[in-house]
Design an enzyme around this catalytic site. Structure first.
Site, PDB file in Angstrom:
ATOM      1  N   PHE A  62      27.117  -9.131  10.443  1.00 35.33           N
ATOM      2  CA  PHE A  62      25.641  -9.765   9.851  1.00 35.33           C
ATOM      3  C   PHE A  62      24.673  -8.165  10.699  1.00 35.33           C
ATOM      4  CE2 PHE A  62      21.858 -10.645  11.720  1.00 35.33           C
ATOM      5  CZ  PHE A  62      20.683 -10.715  10.210  1.00 35.33           C
ATOM      6  N   GLN A  63      24.311  -7.238  10.166  1.00 36.21           N
ATOM      7  CA  GLN A  63      23.477  -6.240  10.698  1.00 36.21           C
ATOM      8  C   GLN A  63      24.652  -5.421  11.151  1.00 36.21           C
ATOM      9  OE1 GLN A  63      19.681  -6.927  13.493  1.00 36.21           O
ATOM     10  NE2 GLN A  63      18.747  -7.270  11.172  1.00 36.21           N
ATOM     11  N   GLU A 100      11.865   1.784  11.894  1.00 34.19           N
ATOM     12  CA  GLU A 100      12.799   3.158  13.217  1.00 34.19           C
ATOM     13  C   GLU A 100      12.677   4.871  12.309  1.00 34.19           C
ATOM     14  OE1 GLU A 100      13.077  -0.017  11.526  1.00 34.19           O
ATOM     15  OE2 GLU A 100      14.490  -1.283  12.760  1.00 34.19           O
ATOM     16  N   MET A 133       2.205  19.552  -3.972  1.00 34.16           N
ATOM     17  CA  MET A 133       3.241  20.353  -4.256  1.00 34.16           C
ATOM     18  C   MET A 133       4.342  20.456  -5.381  1.00 34.16           C
ATOM     19  SD  MET A 133       3.529  23.603  -3.302  1.00 34.16           S
ATOM     20  CE  MET A 133       3.827  23.847  -0.876  1.00 34.16           C
ATOM     21  N   LYS A 144      27.044  -4.465  21.887  1.00 36.83           N
ATOM     22  CA  LYS A 144      26.319  -5.695  22.305  1.00 36.83           C
ATOM     23  C   LYS A 144      27.079  -6.038  23.715  1.00 36.83           C
ATOM     24  CE  LYS A 144      23.512  -9.809  21.779  1.00 36.83           C
ATOM     25  NZ  LYS A 144      22.929 -10.974  21.002  1.00 36.83           N
TER      26      LYS A 144
END
Lengths: 577, 182
Positions: free
Chosen positions: A113-114, A51, A481, A163
């Site tokens: 959940f999630q 993501e 760097m 949802k």
């Protein structure tokens, strides 16, 4: 006109009305209704492999096209994974709209959940964010998100949708009006201030244009060019502003700041007027603030009033859209020219001589070696092929600075990099977005061997969508760097910077079903690059460069920009453990 | 130094979080914060006392004004304004001090809101320094419990409220809106 459809479908209708043609995303449990609606919808979905890269790709798309980039993720880990990409877009003022799924409104707060507090987490990561818990608010909110993201100082906006909202059936009525009473954008600069600016410019003996990312965002490149030509003064473009003035323009000096040229930093130090356009006096540009441009008055033009006077006081502040302000300013400059231009003509001529003198004294030149590839040599060759025309998406680190120094950009939106946040892993996913926005253009992604491995799974996305991105790994075996800073400021005690294991890129490319090649000698470099560019489809080039090269010039942290170090004081050996 | 900020903002979920988050994100310490609905129930008025270097006051106001939910942010630190705070205080004392406590309460304009054999509960409003004096006087009579409301402020100047008009989806302003001052 109104008809019954699901929240997911309403969302897609709104995206269509916002002219969205592609979404970079990754599905999950609560976004199932959305993905179901996408199944037979014209909007294209690009499945990234993480993501964070969806956010980077949306940002790359926005940076390359000037349109709003859209990314999408599920609730919980999907949403939190977007965070770095959104903060990155925030720091560089990039218009991105992120859509995230949220657990059903009845489950919010139950540690479902999630479930994650996306609304709370994203508050400081975005310009603004929304949580939609009622399908009646959905269409209005989505359009508000696009409006906020793309107007004023652009930035990322996140819309978190539960949802049940995606599933709910509702009558969809297209939204025709947006009303955000507290969202104020000043577009036209104050006419009196602009007139004063024109006077100040003609009265200056040593004017210097300092142009930044705002020029790119506002599409003010033509206006900038006209301004610089009317005043005929030297100009620098920041890391975010490269391409704002053509790199081949005679008035263009270089990038200023920590790894800017001697002429750019001396110009800033000795000028008597800074014309600051769409910039924020970032610490990487100013060095030690108290020592920055000590003799200069400052005209500061920016659309964000909070940027003016934040780091450096402005003698003449102008809040407004930099495109509109510059175009008015140039008009006034031309009006006042017959009356005022002559007064300091001699001094200005002397000023140019001084700047040209600095340019001749310490130019930034690539170094070459007969038996090893120097990183600067790699950038020099990429520049030869690009000739100011290719889109170059850079990751973060030494290669980013060398690319900015040696690759010329003649147009805006061709140099794409993570400037403010400095997010490693940005290079390849942003190139995915840039190539999607410009299917016909040559797109290079340049990364170090560190940053490349941060977004390595996106090789699959390149192959999946047959995106002909030329992925160039500047491989020096180190996190260069950080190694450079350890060498210069920590007695060369190299700690946690050696990348001893690196995949064989020919095998790796083959494993993903794309072409790849390892380049080890200076002789094969030009051909290898040409082959990569001429070969259709994506290409992975692993260029083995010398390990211990440092980026110069360099302004050490805490120093004034005129106290830059131009070259290594003496060769330093690697400390043995 | 302490800066007094008065915010007029949309009464929307998360609006308070945006204000407090902005202050902590930029390293400013909140001394007190009060928030309540205005006459228009869709709007809230917030008064914030925050510890800010005086050079940065302008920057704080600009950052506040950037919040989409903030309609107006005003710096009342040096402008004409009335700032008040409420203190609720419980003092436990012996019988012999009761009259003296009531006398002091009268001097400070405090009201008795509860009285029992153990002592009094008092309510007083005023400027913060005056309230601090009151609290320390009461402390001299016995054990006290104090709850302070935090400052609320009203500007004595008419500040024009500038609001953005609606815009149409196709671009352009829908209609000019003259904003009533609230």
């Amino acid at each position: 006109m109104s008809n019954l459809m699901s929240g997911a479908r309403i969302l897609l209708e709104c995206l269509t009305r916002e002219n969205v043609d592609v979404i970079f995303g990754y599905p999950g449990g609560v976004t199932l209704p959305l993905y179901d609606a996408m199944y037979d919808h014209a909007i294209r979905h690009v499945l990234v492999r993480h993501e964070e890269n969806a956010a980077f790709a949306a940002s790359g798309y926005a940076r390359a096209s000037g349109r709003v980039g859209v990314c999408c993720a599920t609730s919980g880990p999907g949403a939190t994974n977007l965070t770095t990409g959104l903060v990155d877009a925030m720091m560089d003022s990039i218009p991105v709209v992120a859509i995230t799924g949220q657990v059903s409104s009845k489950l919010i707060g139950s540690d479902a959940f999630q479930e994650a507090d996306t609304f709370g987490i994203m508050r400081p990561a975005t310009k603004h964010n929304f949580l939609v818990k009622d399908v009646k608010d959905l269409a209005q909110t989505v359009h508000e998100a696009f409006y906020i993201a793309s107007t004023g100082r652009p930035g990322p906006v996140l819309v978190d949708i539960t949802k049940d909202v995606l599933q709910a059936m509702a009558h969809y009525t297209p939204v025709n009006e947006i009303h955000l009473p507290g969202y104020k954008v000043v577009m036209d600069g104050h006419a009196g201030q602009i007139r004063r600016a024109a006077q100040m410019i003609w009265e200056a003996e040593r004017p210097f244009v300092y142009a930044g990312g705002g020029i790119i965002h506002a599409g003010a490149h033509d206006e900038l060019r006209e301004l610089v030509e009317s005043v005929d003064c030297p100009a620098v473009c920041t890391l975010m502003g490269l391409g704002g003035l053509p790199g081949s323009h005679p008035n263009f000096v270089s990038m200023p700041g920590m790894h800017g040229s001697y002429a750019a930093n001396m110009g800033m130090t000795e000028c008597d007027l800074i014309i600051a356009l769409g910039v924020r006096f970032d610490d990487r540009v100013t060095g030690r603030l108290s020592g920055f441009a000590p003799h200069a008055k400052v005209i500061h033009v920016d659309i964000d009033p909070a940027e003016i006077g934040k780091n450096r006081a402005a003698d003449l502040p102008i809040v407004g859209d930099v495109k509109r302000v510059i175009s008015k300013l140039t008009k006034l400059l031309k009006e006042l020219e017959p009356e005022l231009a002559a007064q300091n003509a001699a001094a200005r001529k002397g000023w140019w001589q001084k700047v040209h003198g600095w340019q001749a004294e310490h130019p930034i030149l690539p170094s070459f070696s007969p038996d090893e590839i120097k990183p600067q040599h790699l950038m020099y060759e990429i520049n030869r092929i690009s000739d100011g025309k290719a889109i170059v998406c850079s990751d973060v680190g030494q290669h980013q600075m060398w690319a900015a120094q040696f690759i010329r950009f003649d147009q805006p939106r061709h140099w794409i990099n993570s400037g403010g946040l400095g997010s490693m892993g940005f290079g390849m996913p942003s190139a995915i977005g840039a190539q999607m926005a410009n299917p016909e253009k040559l797109v290079f992604a340049i990364a170090g061997d560190g940053g490349f491995q941060m977004s390595l799974p996106e090789l699959a996305t390149l192959v999946n969508y047959d995106l002909p991105v030329k992925m160039i790994v500047m491989n020096n075996g180190y996190l260069g760097m950080v190694r450079q800073w350890q060498e210069l400021f920590y007695n060369n005690r190299l700690s946690g910077v050696e990348l001893t294991t690196f995949p064989n890129c020919e095998l790796l490319a083959a494993a993903y079903g794309m072409k790849g090649r390892i380049v080890r000698t200076p002789e094969e470099l030009p051909d290898a690059l040409r082959d990569a560019v001429n070969s259709p489809g994506p290409y992975l080039l692993d260029v083995r460069v010398t390990s211990f090269e440092n980026v110069y010039p360099m302004v050490p942290a805490g120093s004034a920009v005129n106290e830059m170090v131009l070259a290594p004081p003496q060769p330093v050996a690697v400390a043995s453990k | 130094m302490l800066m007094t900020i008065s915010l007029l903002m949309e009464n929307k979920p998360g609006a308070l979080m945006r204000v407090t988050g902005l202050l902590s994100q930029r390293g400013y310490n909140i001394e007190s914060l009060t928030v309540a609905r205005t006459l228009d129930p869709t709007l809230s008025r917030m008064t914030i006392m925050v510890d800010v270097d005086s050079k940065l006051r302008g920057q704080v106001i600009k950052q506040m004004n950037k919040l989409i939910n903030v309609l107006q942010a005003n710096d009342l630190t040096e402008s004409p304004a009335v700032v008040r705070e409420l203190v609720l205080l419980r003092v436990r004392s012996t019988m012999e001090h009761r009259t003296a406590i009531l006398k002091e309460a009268e001097i400070f304009g405090a009201r008795v809101v509860d009285s029992s054999v153990e002592g009094f509960a008092l309510e007083v409003t005023g400027e913060s320094e005056r309230l601090e004096e009151f609290v320390s006087v009461m402390e001299s009579y016995g054990e006290i419990d104090v709850t302070r409301s935090g400052a609320v402020a009203v500007s004595l100047e008419q500040k024009k409220l500038r609001l953005s008009p609606p815009v149409s989806k196709t671009g352009g302003v829908v209609e000019p809106v003259s904003a009533p001052a609230r």
